[in-house]
Design a protein around this motif. Structure first.
Motif, PDB file in Angstrom:
ATOM      1  N   ASN A   1       0.842  -1.186   0.000  1.00 46.55           N
ATOM      2  CA  ASN A   1       0.000   0.000   0.000  1.00 46.55           C
ATOM      3  C   ASN A   1       0.879   1.239   0.000  1.00 46.55           C
ATOM      4  OD1 ASN A   1      -2.478  -1.379   0.175  1.00 46.55           O
ATOM      5  ND2 ASN A   1      -2.169  -1.680   2.369  1.00 46.55           N
ATOM      6  N   ILE A   2       0.475   2.234  -0.759  1.00 41.26           N
ATOM      7  CA  ILE A   2       1.215   3.485  -0.832  1.00 41.26           C
ATOM      8  C   ILE A   2       0.254   4.621  -0.525  1.00 41.26           C
ATOM      9  CG2 ILE A   2       2.529   5.025  -2.317  1.00 41.26           C
ATOM     10  CD1 ILE A   2       3.329   2.551  -3.936  1.00 41.26           C
ATOM     11  N   SER A   3       0.628   5.463   0.426  1.00 42.04           N
ATOM     12  CA  SER A   3      -0.197   6.623   0.766  1.00 42.04           C
ATOM     13  C   SER A   3       0.415   7.860   0.123  1.00 42.04           C
ATOM     14  CB  SER A   3      -0.241   6.817   2.280  1.00 42.04           C
ATOM     15  OG  SER A   3      -0.835   5.702   2.891  1.00 42.04           O
ATOM     16  N   LEU A   4      -0.429   8.649  -0.519  1.00 42.99           N
ATOM     17  CA  LEU A   4       0.024   9.880  -1.164  1.00 42.99           C
ATOM     18  C   LEU A   4      -0.797  11.056  -0.653  1.00 42.99           C
ATOM     19  CD1 LEU A   4       0.164   8.686  -4.891  1.00 42.99           C
ATOM     20  CD2 LEU A   4       2.089   8.945  -3.327  1.00 42.99           C
ATOM     21  N   PRO A   5      -0.146  12.212  -0.530  1.00 42.50           N
ATOM     22  CA  PRO A   5      -0.942  13.402  -0.222  1.00 42.50           C
ATOM     23  C   PRO A   5      -1.851  13.708  -1.413  1.00 42.50           C
ATOM     24  CG  PRO A   5       1.386  13.958  -0.494  1.00 42.50           C
ATOM     25  CD  PRO A   5       1.268  12.483  -0.616  1.00 42.50           C
ATOM     26  N   ASP A   6      -2.937  14.433  -1.158  1.00 43.54           N
ATOM     27  CA  ASP A   6      -3.934  14.701  -2.200  1.00 43.54           C
ATOM     28  C   ASP A   6      -3.350  15.275  -3.494  1.00 43.54           C
ATOM     29  OD1 ASP A   6      -6.115  13.576  -0.974  1.00 43.54           O
ATOM     30  OD2 ASP A   6      -6.722  15.447   0.009  1.00 43.54           O
ATOM     31  N   PRO A   7      -2.425  16.248  -3.440  1.00 45.32           N
ATOM     32  CA  PRO A   7      -1.910  16.782  -4.709  1.00 45.32           C
ATOM     33  C   PRO A   7      -1.210  15.722  -5.567  1.00 45.32           C
ATOM     34  CG  PRO A   7      -1.368  18.273  -2.905  1.00 45.32           C
ATOM     35  CD  PRO A   7      -1.934  17.023  -2.292  1.00 45.32           C
ATOM     36  N   LEU A   8      -0.465  14.832  -4.921  1.00 39.64           N
ATOM     37  CA  LEU A   8       0.198  13.770  -5.685  1.00 39.64           C
ATOM     38  C   LEU A   8      -0.810  12.757  -6.220  1.00 39.64           C
ATOM     39  CD1 LEU A   8       3.441  13.088  -3.613  1.00 39.64           C
ATOM     40  CD2 LEU A   8       3.196  14.389  -5.733  1.00 39.64           C
ATOM     41  N   LYS A   9      -1.798  12.427  -5.408  1.00 39.11           N
ATOM     42  CA  LYS A   9      -2.835  11.503  -5.866  1.00 39.11           C
ATOM     43  C   LYS A   9      -3.571  12.088  -7.069  1.00 39.11           C
ATOM     44  CE  LYS A   9      -6.860   8.851  -4.305  1.00 39.11           C
ATOM     45  NZ  LYS A   9      -7.401   8.822  -5.639  1.00 39.11           N
ATOM     46  N   GLN A  10      -3.878  13.371  -7.011  1.00 45.04           N
ATOM     47  CA  GLN A  10      -4.557  14.022  -8.134  1.00 45.04           C
ATOM     48  C   GLN A  10      -3.675  14.004  -9.388  1.00 45.04           C
ATOM     49  OE1 GLN A  10      -5.626  17.887  -6.648  1.00 45.04           O
ATOM     50  NE2 GLN A  10      -7.218  17.068  -5.302  1.00 45.04           N
ATOM     51  N   PHE A  11      -2.371  14.183  -9.212  1.00 46.16           N
ATOM     52  CA  PHE A  11      -1.460  14.141 -10.352  1.00 46.16           C
ATOM     53  C   PHE A  11      -1.479  12.754 -11.000  1.00 46.16           C
ATOM     54  CE2 PHE A  11       2.665  13.159 -12.217  1.00 46.16           C
ATOM     55  CZ  PHE A  11       2.765  14.177 -13.146  1.00 46.16           C
ATOM     56  N   VAL A  12      -1.362  11.723 -10.175  1.00 47.56           N
ATOM     57  CA  VAL A  12      -1.376  10.346 -10.695  1.00 47.56           C
ATOM     58  C   VAL A  12      -2.711  10.054 -11.376  1.00 47.56           C
ATOM     59  CG1 VAL A  12      -1.277   7.895 -10.070  1.00 47.56           C
ATOM     60  CG2 VAL A  12       0.317   9.515  -9.023  1.00 47.56           C
ATOM     61  N   ASP A  13      -3.791  10.439 -10.741  1.00 53.35           N
ATOM     62  CA  ASP A  13      -5.111  10.229 -11.346  1.00 53.35           C
ATOM     63  C   ASP A  13      -5.213  10.953 -12.692  1.00 53.35           C
ATOM     64  OD1 ASP A  13      -5.902   8.644  -9.222  1.00 53.35           O
ATOM     65  OD2 ASP A  13      -6.987  10.266  -8.197  1.00 53.35           O
ATOM     66  N   GLY A  14      -4.601  12.135 -12.779  1.00 49.83           N
ATOM     67  CA  GLY A  14      -4.599  12.880 -14.041  1.00 49.83           C
ATOM     68  C   GLY A  14      -3.834  12.149 -15.133  1.00 49.83           C
ATOM     69  N   GLN A  15      -2.724  11.518 -14.771  1.00 55.19           N
ATOM     70  CA  GLN A  15      -1.949  10.749 -15.742  1.00 55.19           C
ATOM     71  C   GLN A  15      -2.776   9.592 -16.294  1.00 55.19           C
ATOM     72  OE1 GLN A  15       1.357  11.676 -16.747  1.00 55.19           O
ATOM     73  NE2 GLN A  15       0.511  13.449 -15.675  1.00 55.19           N
ATOM     74  N   ILE A  16      -3.513   8.970 -15.415  1.00 56.00           N
ATOM     75  CA  ILE A  16      -4.368   7.849 -15.830  1.00 56.00           C
ATOM     76  C   ILE A  16      -5.524   8.367 -16.687  1.00 56.00           C
ATOM     77  CG2 ILE A  16      -5.898   6.019 -14.986  1.00 56.00           C
ATOM     78  CD1 ILE A  16      -3.939   5.946 -12.498  1.00 56.00           C
ATOM     79  N   ALA A  17      -6.121   9.479 -16.278  1.00 57.46           N
ATOM     80  CA  ALA A  17      -7.248  10.059 -17.026  1.00 57.46           C
ATOM     81  C   ALA A  17      -6.830  10.473 -18.439  1.00 57.46           C
ATOM     82  CB  ALA A  17      -7.821  11.264 -16.275  1.00 57.46           C
ATOM     83  N   GLN A  18      -5.583  10.893 -18.599  1.00 58.00           N
ATOM     84  CA  GLN A  18      -5.080  11.283 -19.918  1.00 58.00           C
ATOM     85  C   GLN A  18      -4.797  10.072 -20.802  1.00 58.00           C
ATOM     86  OE1 GLN A  18      -1.634  13.783 -19.441  1.00 58.00           O
ATOM     87  NE2 GLN A  18      -2.753  15.329 -18.272  1.00 58.00           N
ATOM     88  N   GLY A  19      -4.908   8.885 -20.220  1.00 54.56           N
ATOM     89  CA  GLY A  19      -4.697   7.673 -21.005  1.00 54.56           C
ATOM     90  C   GLY A  19      -3.245   7.254 -21.111  1.00 54.56           C
ATOM     91  N   ARG A  20      -2.389   7.915 -20.376  1.00 53.53           N
ATOM     92  CA  ARG A  20      -0.967   7.551 -20.431  1.00 53.53           C
ATOM     93  C   ARG A  20      -0.703   6.219 -19.743  1.00 53.53           C
ATOM     94  NH1 ARG A  20       2.908  12.296 -18.993  1.00 53.53           N
ATOM     95  NH2 ARG A  20       4.300  10.802 -19.941  1.00 53.53           N
ATOM     96  N   TYR A  21      -1.518   5.912 -18.732  1.00 52.45           N
ATOM     97  CA  TYR A  21      -1.404   4.661 -17.983  1.00 52.45           C
ATOM     98  C   TYR A  21      -2.802   4.121 -17.743  1.00 52.45           C
ATOM     99  CZ  TYR A  21       3.163   6.689 -17.202  1.00 52.45           C
ATOM    100  OH  TYR A  21       4.386   7.257 -17.401  1.00 52.45           O
ATOM    101  N   SER A  22      -2.906   2.804 -17.613  1.00 51.71           N
ATOM    102  CA  SER A  22      -4.230   2.208 -17.413  1.00 51.71           C
ATOM    103  C   SER A  22      -4.590   2.058 -15.943  1.00 51.71           C
ATOM    104  CB  SER A  22      -4.307   0.850 -18.107  1.00 51.71           C
ATOM    105  OG  SER A  22      -3.361  -0.040 -17.550  1.00 51.71           O
ATOM    106  N   SER A  23      -3.582   2.172 -15.056  1.00 50.54           N
ATOM    107  CA  SER A  23      -3.857   2.028 -13.629  1.00 50.54           C
ATOM    108  C   SER A  23      -2.743   2.675 -12.814  1.00 50.54           C
ATOM    109  CB  SER A  23      -3.952   0.548 -13.249  1.00 50.54           C
ATOM    110  OG  SER A  23      -2.679  -0.063 -13.382  1.00 50.54           O
ATOM    111  N   VAL A  24      -3.024   2.860 -11.531  1.00 54.25           N
ATOM    112  CA  VAL A  24      -2.007   3.393 -10.627  1.00 54.25           C
ATOM    113  C   VAL A  24      -0.820   2.431 -10.574  1.00 54.25           C
ATOM    114  CG1 VAL A  24      -1.514   4.006  -8.223  1.00 54.25           C
ATOM    115  CG2 VAL A  24      -3.696   4.670  -9.256  1.00 54.25           C
ATOM    116  N   SER A  25      -1.098   1.142 -10.547  1.00 55.21           N
ATOM    117  CA  SER A  25      -0.014   0.147 -10.494  1.00 55.21           C
ATOM    118  C   SER A  25       0.898   0.262 -11.706  1.00 55.21           C
ATOM    119  CB  SER A  25      -0.592  -1.265 -10.416  1.00 55.21           C
ATOM    120  OG  SER A  25      -1.237  -1.454  -9.181  1.00 55.21           O
ATOM    121  N   GLU A  26       0.317   0.447 -12.881  1.00 56.28           N
ATOM    122  CA  GLU A  26       1.130   0.592 -14.094  1.00 56.28           C
ATOM    123  C   GLU A  26       2.011   1.838 -13.995  1.00 56.28           C
ATOM    124  OE1 GLU A  26       0.744   1.249 -18.904  1.00 56.28           O
ATOM    125  OE2 GLU A  26      -1.049   0.735 -17.776  1.00 56.28           O
ATOM    126  N   TYR A  27       1.460   2.917 -13.482  1.00 59.25           N
ATOM    127  CA  TYR A  27       2.222   4.159 -13.323  1.00 59.25           C
ATOM    128  C   TYR A  27       3.391   3.950 -12.360  1.00 59.25           C
ATOM    129  CZ  TYR A  27       3.239   9.064 -12.374  1.00 59.25           C
ATOM    130  OH  TYR A  27       3.863  10.272 -12.231  1.00 59.25           O
TER     131      TYR A  27
END
Length: 83
Positions: A2-28
């Protein structure tokens, strides 16, 4: 794991996934780890090359060349996950 991220980092990762660059947090995360592995390997290679350039010159024997070649071929043949 398990990895805990502060909200700004979580939002960044979610944005990368939303842009289609990655299919999941695990892939990122896997991609980040691979990039870090590559960076460290490049740093190690650069250090060894600089050490070699600064060392006195010497001739390698045929047996030394053969050993170097054998090790290189072994590393190429070994899957990344087993190195």
């Amino acid at each position: 794991m398990n990895i805990s991220l502060p909200d700004p980092l979580k939002q960044f990762v979610d944005g990368q996934i939303a842009q289609g660059r990655y299919s999941s947090v695990s892939e990122y995360i896997r991609e980040l780890i691979r990039a870090d592995e590559k960076r460290k390997a490049e740093e190690e290679l650069e250090t060894k090359l600089l050490e070699g350039l600064q060392s006195p010159k010497s001739a390698l024997t045929a047996a030394e060349w053969s050993s170097i070649r054998k090790e290189a071929l072994s590393r190429i043949a070994t899957p990344r996950s087993r190195r």
